[in-house]
Write a protein that holds these residues in place. Structure first.
Motif, PDB file in Angstrom:
ATOM      1  N   VAL A 155      69.478  68.349  -4.611  1.00 40.93           N
ATOM      2  CA  VAL A 155      70.703  68.189  -3.832  1.00 40.93           C
ATOM      3  C   VAL A 155      71.711  69.273  -4.183  1.00 40.93           C
ATOM      4  CG1 VAL A 155      72.667  66.658  -3.377  1.00 40.93           C
ATOM      5  CG2 VAL A 155      70.354  65.727  -3.482  1.00 40.93           C
ATOM      6  N   GLU A 156      71.817  69.597  -5.448  1.00 40.53           N
ATOM      7  CA  GLU A 156      72.757  70.632  -5.873  1.00 40.53           C
ATOM      8  C   GLU A 156      72.390  71.983  -5.256  1.00 40.53           C
ATOM      9  OE1 GLU A 156      74.887  71.717 -10.077  1.00 40.53           O
ATOM     10  OE2 GLU A 156      72.761  71.234 -10.121  1.00 40.53           O
ATOM     11  N   LEU A 157      71.118  72.337  -5.284  1.00 42.97           N
ATOM     12  CA  LEU A 157      70.653  73.601  -4.700  1.00 42.97           C
ATOM     13  C   LEU A 157      70.891  73.645  -3.193  1.00 42.97           C
ATOM     14  CD1 LEU A 157      69.090  76.321  -4.778  1.00 42.97           C
ATOM     15  CD2 LEU A 157      67.000  74.940  -4.454  1.00 42.97           C
ATOM     16  N   LEU A 158      70.464  72.614  -2.482  1.00 46.73           N
ATOM     17  CA  LEU A 158      70.562  72.623  -1.023  1.00 46.73           C
ATOM     18  C   LEU A 158      72.006  72.544  -0.548  1.00 46.73           C
ATOM     19  CD1 LEU A 158      67.505  70.378  -0.068  1.00 46.73           C
ATOM     20  CD2 LEU A 158      67.595  72.853  -0.518  1.00 46.73           C
TER      21      LEU A 158
ATOM     22  N   LEU B  72      60.492  77.692   9.715  1.00 46.21           N
ATOM     23  CA  LEU B  72      61.072  79.011   9.475  1.00 46.21           C
ATOM     24  C   LEU B  72      60.083  79.843   8.680  1.00 46.21           C
ATOM     25  CD1 LEU B  72      64.710  78.329   8.272  1.00 46.21           C
ATOM     26  CD2 LEU B  72      64.019  79.431  10.371  1.00 46.21           C
ATOM     27  N   PRO B  73      59.946  81.111   8.993  1.00 46.68           N
ATOM     28  CA  PRO B  73      59.113  81.962   8.145  1.00 46.68           C
ATOM     29  C   PRO B  73      59.880  82.313   6.871  1.00 46.68           C
ATOM     30  CG  PRO B  73      60.084  83.249   9.896  1.00 46.68           C
ATOM     31  CD  PRO B  73      60.470  81.811  10.154  1.00 46.68           C
TER      32      PRO B  73
ATOM     33  N   PHE C 279      65.400  78.023   4.524  1.00 48.05           N
ATOM     34  CA  PHE C 279      63.985  77.798   4.231  1.00 48.05           C
ATOM     35  C   PHE C 279      63.857  76.774   3.095  1.00 48.05           C
ATOM     36  CE2 PHE C 279      60.101  78.727   1.865  1.00 48.05           C
ATOM     37  CZ  PHE C 279      59.154  78.641   2.875  1.00 48.05           C
ATOM     38  N   LEU C 280      64.723  76.877   2.091  1.00 48.18           N
ATOM     39  CA  LEU C 280      64.701  75.921   0.981  1.00 48.18           C
ATOM     40  C   LEU C 280      65.036  74.514   1.466  1.00 48.18           C
ATOM     41  CD1 LEU C 280      66.429  78.016  -1.821  1.00 48.18           C
ATOM     42  CD2 LEU C 280      64.003  77.436  -1.628  1.00 48.18           C
ATOM     43  N   VAL C 281      65.995  74.388   2.365  1.00 46.78           N
ATOM     44  CA  VAL C 281      66.319  73.075   2.932  1.00 46.78           C
ATOM     45  C   VAL C 281      65.084  72.512   3.629  1.00 46.78           C
ATOM     46  CG1 VAL C 281      67.720  71.834   4.636  1.00 46.78           C
ATOM     47  CG2 VAL C 281      68.777  73.580   3.182  1.00 46.78           C
ATOM     48  N   GLN C 282      64.443  73.324   4.416  1.00 45.94           N
ATOM     49  CA  GLN C 282      63.248  72.910   5.152  1.00 45.94           C
ATOM     50  C   GLN C 282      62.134  72.470   4.195  1.00 45.94           C
ATOM     51  OE1 GLN C 282      61.666  75.290   8.610  1.00 45.94           O
ATOM     52  NE2 GLN C 282      60.349  75.994   6.981  1.00 45.94           N
ATOM     53  N   GLU C 283      62.003  73.143   3.064  1.00 48.94           N
ATOM     54  CA  GLU C 283      60.926  72.852   2.127  1.00 48.94           C
ATOM     55  C   GLU C 283      61.199  71.651   1.229  1.00 48.94           C
ATOM     56  OE1 GLU C 283      57.749  74.320   1.739  1.00 48.94           O
ATOM     57  OE2 GLU C 283      58.383  74.941   3.748  1.00 48.94           O
TER      58      GLU C 283
ATOM     59  N   ASP D 198      63.878  65.844   2.719  1.00 51.03           N
ATOM     60  CA  ASP D 198      62.967  64.948   3.427  1.00 51.03           C
ATOM     61  C   ASP D 198      63.183  65.012   4.931  1.00 51.03           C
ATOM     62  OD1 ASP D 198      61.791  63.997   1.044  1.00 51.03           O
ATOM     63  OD2 ASP D 198      63.497  62.673   0.740  1.00 51.03           O
ATOM     64  N   SER D 199      64.424  65.220   5.346  1.00 54.67           N
ATOM     65  CA  SER D 199      64.744  65.408   6.764  1.00 54.67           C
ATOM     66  C   SER D 199      66.041  66.186   6.846  1.00 54.67           C
ATOM     67  CB  SER D 199      64.861  64.059   7.492  1.00 54.67           C
ATOM     68  OG  SER D 199      65.844  63.241   6.906  1.00 54.67           O
ATOM     69  N   TRP D 200      66.301  66.769   8.010  1.00 54.08           N
ATOM     70  CA  TRP D 200      67.502  67.575   8.216  1.00 54.08           C
ATOM     71  C   TRP D 200      67.812  67.620   9.695  1.00 54.08           C
ATOM     72  CZ3 TRP D 200      62.844  69.548   6.576  1.00 54.08           C
ATOM     73  CH2 TRP D 200      62.143  70.312   7.513  1.00 54.08           C
ATOM     74  N   GLY D 201      69.036  68.012  10.008  1.00 57.56           N
ATOM     75  CA  GLY D 201      69.430  68.134  11.404  1.00 57.56           C
ATOM     76  C   GLY D 201      70.806  68.760  11.518  1.00 57.56           C
TER      77      GLY D 201
END
Length: 159
Positions: A46-49, A100-101, A114-118, A121-124
């Motif tokens: 959470v801190e990173l994202l 995302l590539p 890309f880190l958020v995507q990886e 668990d979910s995002w929007g």
């Protein structure tokens, strides 16, 4: 003796100035809130994202940003970052291929979402208007972690 249990759901909100130190303030807030609510298992992720989203808000929007941490219960946490810029980037804008590539090795940026995507668990994301007629418009980007999801898994295989 009476025992007081912390609630399973809670909300913290923080207004961040347009300042290069905003990401650090956001990280410190996340660390304090999650430690005080016993959510250490998702703290690093959470801190990173959060830092990535707040940094993007500083780099791409001209005004302040807002951070909102919402415990949804059962170990789930939603983090939202609002800024005044209306553009919703991928993966929040759902690119056609859904992924995302990874940025080329020599690039100095372009890895945050890309880190958020990886690791989330979910995002929007939601567009709140272009700000021309709407005061306080912009966008809200969010991600969720915890509750037995894949948060923190290392999934670096190239597809």
């Amino acid at each position: 003796m009476v025992t007081v249990a912390l609630p399973d759901t809670w909300v913290y909100a923080l207004r961040l100035p347009h300042d290069p130190r905003a990401a650090r303030v956001a990280r410190m807030t996340v660390r304090a809130a999650l430690n005080s609510h016993g959510m250490a298992e998702v703290l690093d992720t959470v801190e990173l994202l959060t830092s990535e989203l707040v940094t993007n808000a500083y780099r791409h929007a001209k005004g302040p940003a807002s951070l909102r941490l919402t415990a949804l219960g059962e170990g789930r946490l939603r983090v939202g970052v609002w800024d005044a810029h209306p553009y919703i980037p991928a993966p929040f804008a759902e690119p056609p291929d859904g992924r995302l590539p990874l940025s080329p090795v020599g690039d100095i940026g372009g890895r945050g979402l890309f880190l958020v995507q990886e690791f989330a668990d979910s995002w929007g994301g939601w567009s709140l208007g272009d700000g021309l007629l709407d005061r306080g418009a912009g966008k809200l980007l969010w991600f969720e972690v915890g509750g037995g999801g894949r948060c923190g898994e290392k999934r670096w295989a190239v597809e």
